[in-house]
Write a protein that holds these residues in place. Structure first.
Motif, PDB file in Angstrom:
ATOM      1  N   ASP A  72       0.878  -1.175   0.000  1.00 51.68           N
ATOM      2  CA  ASP A  72       0.000   0.000   0.000  1.00 51.68           C
ATOM      3  C   ASP A  72       0.912   1.220   0.000  1.00 51.68           C
ATOM      4  OD1 ASP A  72      -1.717   2.102   0.485  1.00 51.68           O
ATOM      5  OD2 ASP A  72      -2.627   1.229   2.277  1.00 51.68           O
ATOM      6  N   ARG A  77       3.120   0.807   3.680  1.00 50.21           N
ATOM      7  CA  ARG A  77       3.004  -0.434   4.430  1.00 50.21           C
ATOM      8  C   ARG A  77       2.914  -1.639   3.498  1.00 50.21           C
ATOM      9  NH1 ARG A  77      -3.272  -0.510   6.628  1.00 50.21           N
ATOM     10  NH2 ARG A  77      -4.270  -0.235   4.575  1.00 50.21           N
ATOM     11  N   LEU A  79       1.513  -5.919   3.371  1.00 46.17           N
ATOM     12  CA  LEU A  79       0.644  -6.915   3.987  1.00 46.17           C
ATOM     13  C   LEU A  79       1.378  -8.252   4.002  1.00 46.17           C
ATOM     14  CD1 LEU A  79      -2.204  -7.483   5.129  1.00 46.17           C
ATOM     15  CD2 LEU A  79      -2.880  -8.121   2.801  1.00 46.17           C
ATOM     16  N   THR A  81       1.711 -12.391   5.606  1.00 48.46           N
ATOM     17  CA  THR A  81       1.015 -13.543   6.163  1.00 48.46           C
ATOM     18  C   THR A  81       1.962 -14.336   7.056  1.00 48.46           C
ATOM     19  OG1 THR A  81      -0.184 -15.572   5.602  1.00 48.46           O
ATOM     20  CG2 THR A  81       1.561 -14.911   4.096  1.00 48.46           C
ATOM     21  N   GLN A  91       5.590 -12.797   2.265  1.00 45.85           N
ATOM     22  CA  GLN A  91       4.667 -12.329   1.237  1.00 45.85           C
ATOM     23  C   GLN A  91       3.725 -13.454   0.844  1.00 45.85           C
ATOM     24  OE1 GLN A  91       7.806 -13.128   0.742  1.00 45.85           O
ATOM     25  NE2 GLN A  91       8.105 -14.083  -1.259  1.00 45.85           N
ATOM     26  N   SER A 115      -4.694 -12.613   0.478  1.00 44.97           N
ATOM     27  CA  SER A 115      -4.928 -11.299   1.097  1.00 44.97           C
ATOM     28  C   SER A 115      -6.407 -10.973   1.222  1.00 44.97           C
ATOM     29  CB  SER A 115      -4.259 -10.200   0.266  1.00 44.97           C
ATOM     30  OG  SER A 115      -4.951  -9.977  -0.958  1.00 44.97           O
ATOM     31  N   ARG A 166      -9.138  -3.509   2.217  1.00 46.63           N
ATOM     32  CA  ARG A 166      -9.427  -4.260   3.437  1.00 46.63           C
ATOM     33  C   ARG A 166      -9.029  -5.711   3.229  1.00 46.63           C
ATOM     34  NH1 ARG A 166     -13.496  -1.856   6.554  1.00 46.63           N
ATOM     35  NH2 ARG A 166     -13.186  -3.614   7.978  1.00 46.63           N
ATOM     36  N   GLU A 167      -8.148  -6.207   4.064  1.00 50.01           N
ATOM     37  CA  GLU A 167      -7.674  -7.577   3.948  1.00 50.01           C
ATOM     38  C   GLU A 167      -8.659  -8.556   4.587  1.00 50.01           C
ATOM     39  OE1 GLU A 167      -6.203  -6.181   7.926  1.00 50.01           O
ATOM     40  OE2 GLU A 167      -6.569  -5.326   5.950  1.00 50.01           O
ATOM     41  N   LEU A 176      -2.617 -12.379   9.451  1.00 55.50           N
ATOM     42  CA  LEU A 176      -2.486 -11.520   8.279  1.00 55.50           C
ATOM     43  C   LEU A 176      -2.555 -10.091   8.761  1.00 55.50           C
ATOM     44  CD1 LEU A 176      -2.500 -11.552   5.056  1.00 55.50           C
ATOM     45  CD2 LEU A 176      -4.967 -11.185   5.265  1.00 55.50           C
ATOM     46  N   ARG A 177      -1.464  -9.317   8.532  1.00 55.81           N
ATOM     47  CA  ARG A 177      -1.433  -7.951   9.076  1.00 55.81           C
ATOM     48  C   ARG A 177      -0.629  -7.027   8.160  1.00 55.81           C
ATOM     49  NH1 ARG A 177       0.361  -8.625  15.404  1.00 55.81           N
ATOM     50  NH2 ARG A 177      -0.770 -10.565  15.836  1.00 55.81           N
ATOM     51  N   TRP A 178      -0.959  -5.724   8.264  1.00 55.99           N
ATOM     52  CA  TRP A 178      -0.180  -4.673   7.616  1.00 55.99           C
ATOM     53  C   TRP A 178       0.960  -4.246   8.537  1.00 55.99           C
ATOM     54  CZ3 TRP A 178      -0.984  -3.401   2.666  1.00 55.99           C
ATOM     55  CH2 TRP A 178      -2.238  -3.620   2.099  1.00 55.99           C
TER      56      TRP A 178
END
Length: 204
Positions: A72, A77, A79, A81, A91, A115, A166-167, A176-178
């Motif tokens: 993003d 940022r 994303l 996993t 990734q 994602s 929105r993931e 799963l996070r930014w």
């Protein structure tokens, strides 16, 4: 040079031999960022020249895989996993499937599936379509924990998320996070850090 233009590959599937030809074309037309990356590219091409089945999970002891780092750029940022088998923050990525018409399509499919973001697009070389960002060769036990390790010849792409994406976590992830570019989590590995640095530079 890879630019910040991005695109979504077209939807028509190709037969397996066309996927193999696309992988060869993508690697032959790609210029590595350093001598180590160039050597890896040559090794990948040698593998594909020797193995017509070199893109499939069943090809042992090594096979080509595809991955996508979801970025993003507006928020600075990425994303990531938390991979259930490897235990690292990584990734999105995985094995090629029969419906994939290109390595780029495989990477994008994996990115979308893992994602939950449908609007991902891949960075491209101007006028030539999506292009890899890096290559990474690593050992993994993808055939099962009781089976010997094999080698993933990973072709890594950069996927750009739309603003406000929105993931949605998938069954293939423990978390799963930014994360901000300078706030990458542990545990991860140097390959992921290098890929984030490349993605950050390409989307700046």
């Amino acid at each position: 040079m890879t630019t910040a233009d991005h695109t979504t590959p077209q939807a028509d599937a190709l037969p397996a031999d066309a996927l193999h030809a696309d992988a060869v074309r993508a690697l032959e037309s790609w210029a590595g960022t350093d001598a180590a990356q160039e050597r890896l590219r040559d090794d990948y091409l040698a593998h594909l020249a020797e193995r017509p089945d070199g893109l499939w999970r069943s090809c042992l002891p090594a096979h080509v895989t595809a991955s996508a780092l979801v970025i993003d750029p507006a928020a600075g940022r990425v994303l990531l996993t938390l991979h259930p088998k490897v235990g690292l923050w990584l990734q999105m990525g995985g094995h090629c499937e029969p419906g994939d018409r290109s390595l780029a399509a495989a990477a994008l499919r994996e990115g979308v599936e893992e994602s939950g973001i449908a609007g991902l697009t891949l960075l491209t070389v101007a006028g030539e379509g999506p292009a890899p960002a890096r290559l990474d060769r690593h050992q993994v036990r993808c055939a099962g924990k009781d089976r010997p390790e094999n080698t993933h010849l990973d072709v890594q792409y950069i996927a750009v998320a739309p603003p406000g994406a929105r993931e949605l976590i998938s069954e293939e992830s423990l978390d799963l996070r930014w994360f901000g570019y300078d706030e990458l989590p542990e545990p991860t590995d140097d390959a992921l850090r290098r890929l984030v640095a490349v993605g950050r530079a390409l989307t700046a």
